[in-house]
Design a protein around this motif. Structure first.
Motif, short mmCIF file in Angstrom:
data_model
loop_
_atom_site.label_atom_id
_atom_site.label_comp_id
_atom_site.label_asym_id
_atom_site.label_seq_id
_atom_site.Cartn_x
_atom_site.Cartn_y
_atom_site.Cartn_z
N ARG A 180 -7.73 1.02 -5.47
CA ARG A 180 -7.01 0.08 -4.60
C ARG A 180 -6.81 0.70 -3.22
O ARG A 180 -6.99 0.05 -2.20
N ILE A 202 0.83 -1.21 0.00
CA ILE A 202 0.00 0.00 0.00
C ILE A 202 0.86 1.26 0.00
O ILE A 202 0.49 2.27 -0.59
N ASN A 254 -8.48 -0.50 0.35
CA ASN A 254 -7.63 -0.80 1.50
C ASN A 254 -8.14 -0.08 2.75
O ASN A 254 -8.22 -0.68 3.82
N ASN A 271 -9.56 -1.96 6.10
CA ASN A 271 -8.99 -1.69 7.41
C ASN A 271 -10.05 -1.21 8.39
O ASN A 271 -10.07 -1.61 9.56
#
Length: 69
Positions: free
Chosen positions: A44, A11, A48, A52
C-alpha cells in the motif's frame, strides 16, 4: 487479533503500523498473519509513492527546445 482495514487507513497510519511491525519483528517476531499484513501494508505504501510520483510527473509540461510552444 483484529486489524483496521488497510484501505480505510491514512498513509500516515500505514507508515506508523509498518514501523511498529518492524520493531516488533526485531524484538519478538511476527505471526504469519502479521507477516502477511506487513506485506500488504508495505505494498500500500509503495503504491502510494508510485501514484504520487505519477501525479507529480503529469504536472510537468514538455518544453520545446526551439521555444515554439
Amino acid at each position: 487479533m483484529e486489524f483496521k482495514n488497510i484501505d480505510d487507513m491514512k498513509i500516515e497510519e500505514v507508515i506508523e503500523e509498518i514501523n511498529a511491525m518492524y520493531k516488533k519483528s526485531q524484538e519478538e517476531g511476527l505471526s504469519e498473519e502479521e507477516k502477511e499484513r506487513q506485506k500488504v501494508l508495505r505494498q500500500r505504501y509503495i503504491n502510494n509513492v508510485k501514484n504520487n510520483f505519477r501525479q507529480q510527473i503529469a504536472g510537468y509540461k514538455k518544453v520545446d527546445p526551439s521555444k515554439n510552444n
